[in-house]
Design an enzyme around this catalytic site. Structure first.
Site, PDB file in Angstrom:
ATOM      1  N   LEU A  15      25.017 -13.307   2.364  1.00 29.37           N
ATOM      2  CA  LEU A  15      26.340 -12.698   1.805  1.00 29.37           C
ATOM      3  C   LEU A  15      26.201 -11.035   2.143  1.00 29.37           C
ATOM      4  O   LEU A  15      24.963 -10.689   1.964  1.00 29.37           O
ATOM      5  CB  LEU A  15      26.811 -13.011   0.542  1.00 29.37           C
ATOM      6  CG  LEU A  15      26.971 -14.235   0.002  1.00 29.37           C
ATOM      7  CD1 LEU A  15      27.531 -14.637  -1.449  1.00 29.37           C
ATOM      8  CD2 LEU A  15      28.415 -14.976   0.996  1.00 29.37           C
ATOM      9  N   ASP A  16      27.322 -10.480   2.246  1.00 26.04           N
ATOM     10  CA  ASP A  16      27.474  -9.046   2.619  1.00 26.04           C
ATOM     11  C   ASP A  16      26.960  -8.370   1.219  1.00 26.04           C
ATOM     12  O   ASP A  16      26.988  -8.962   0.100  1.00 26.04           O
ATOM     13  CB  ASP A  16      28.586  -8.498   3.008  1.00 26.04           C
ATOM     14  CG  ASP A  16      29.052  -9.086   4.238  1.00 26.04           C
ATOM     15  OD1 ASP A  16      28.245  -9.496   5.030  1.00 26.04           O
ATOM     16  OD2 ASP A  16      30.463  -8.906   4.377  1.00 26.04           O
ATOM     17  N   LYS A  17      26.542  -7.591   1.304  1.00 26.61           N
ATOM     18  CA  LYS A  17      26.076  -6.668   0.029  1.00 26.61           C
ATOM     19  C   LYS A  17      27.073  -6.609  -1.219  1.00 26.61           C
ATOM     20  O   LYS A  17      26.979  -6.994  -2.485  1.00 26.61           O
ATOM     21  CB  LYS A  17      25.432  -5.299   0.066  1.00 26.61           C
ATOM     22  CG  LYS A  17      25.077  -4.579  -1.138  1.00 26.61           C
ATOM     23  CD  LYS A  17      24.409  -3.252  -0.528  1.00 26.61           C
ATOM     24  CE  LYS A  17      24.152  -2.295  -2.004  1.00 26.61           C
ATOM     25  NZ  LYS A  17      23.562  -0.812  -1.500  1.00 26.61           N
ATOM     26  N   HIS A  40      29.334 -10.044   9.011  1.00 27.64           N
ATOM     27  CA  HIS A  40      30.695  -9.545   8.620  1.00 27.64           C
ATOM     28  C   HIS A  40      32.090 -10.442   8.972  1.00 27.64           C
ATOM     29  O   HIS A  40      32.981  -9.880   9.275  1.00 27.64           O
ATOM     30  CB  HIS A  40      31.050  -8.262   8.780  1.00 27.64           C
ATOM     31  CG  HIS A  40      30.118  -6.870   7.883  1.00 27.64           C
ATOM     32  ND1 HIS A  40      29.567  -7.141   6.829  1.00 27.64           N
ATOM     33  CD2 HIS A  40      29.364  -6.138   8.573  1.00 27.64           C
ATOM     34  CE1 HIS A  40      28.862  -6.362   6.107  1.00 27.64           C
ATOM     35  NE2 HIS A  40      28.650  -5.626   7.118  1.00 27.64           N
TER      36      HIS A  40
END
Length: 248
Positions: free
Chosen positions: A105-107, A190
């Site tokens: 997952l993105d930050k 993303h």
């Protein structure tokens, strides 16, 4: 099951490096069937012999499968020298050598992450050919019209020409900043943010709610980790998709 060296068993089941496990054994901190064993090369049956480390029994499991409710601001990687990662949230007693997040997952994205040391399991989960559905909830910054929904269903091409597999998009909560449910079977960089971006829509918040039929439980607080049950592990590859998700 084949016999296993004591140092390997203590390392994998006790979340230690091989050298640290050897050190513990030689110091007399490990017992096998109630007797201290100082020989790192001693052989044992992982399924029947009783091993303790510092007085605590080590329960054998060939692989470990954990679920994490990821908070924002944490990197979804195995390690980073300059930032906190999802593995830093794992309690010491649940750590394993070779553990990794099976699907990143993105930050700033929150929600369900599966951590494991089983490479085959991780590959099945993340490979697009296995069509494991991941359901996300995205809060976007402008209304979503039917044309966007149809474009997602057809398969979006990102600005750099990268094709995305068909995805399901449903507006759950309408308004100036609607909440959308997005179901994808792949995990490009993303991806969901970029898919919305092709329609000039920004994503203000993104949350992964489920993987396959495994839904992030309400009683798992942000930052908490727990072991997956056998049924939960199997649910990851179930074709049945979750419904009636909690909203952001």
């Amino acid at each position: 099951m084949k016999p296993q060296r004591l140092d390997k068993f203590v390392s994998t089941q006790g979340a230690l490096t091989r050298s640290a496990a050897t050190s513990q054994i030689r110091r007399g901190n490990v017992t096998v069937n109630g007797k201290i064993c100082r020989d790192p090369s001693a052989k044992l049956d992982p399924e029947t012999d009783v091993v303790t480390l510092g007085g605590n029994p080590l329960t054998f499991a060939e692989h470990l499968y954990l679920m994490l409710n990821k908070p924002a601001g944490i990197l979804c990687v195995s390690r980073d020298p300059n930032a906190e990662t999802v593995l830093d949230l794992v309690p010491q007693n649940l750590r394993r050598a070779g553990m990794f997040p099976a699907g990143r997952l993105d930050k700033d994205t929150t929600g369900l992450v599966i951590l494991t040391d089983d490479g085959d399991f991780g590959h099945r989960l993340t490979s697009p050919k296995h069509l494991v559905e991941k359901v996300y909830y995205a809060r976007v910054d402008a209304p979503v019209f039917d044309g966007v929904i149809k474009a997602f269903e057809k398969g979006t091409h990102l600005p750099d020409g990268t094709p995305c597999a068909p995805a399901k998009l449903r507006v759950v909560e309408d308004g100036a900043e609607p909440l959308c449910e997005v179901t994808v079977t792949e995990g490009k960089y993303h991806q969901i943010k970029r898919m919305f971006g092709t329609h000039d829509l920004g994503v203000n918040a993104l949350h992964r709610h489920s993987i396959g039929a495994l839904v992030l439980p309400d009683d798992l607080a942000e930052g908490e980790v727990r072991v997956l049950s056998e049924d939960e592990k199997n649910a990851v590859f179930s074709e049945k998709s979750p419904e009636n998700a909690d909203l952001l």
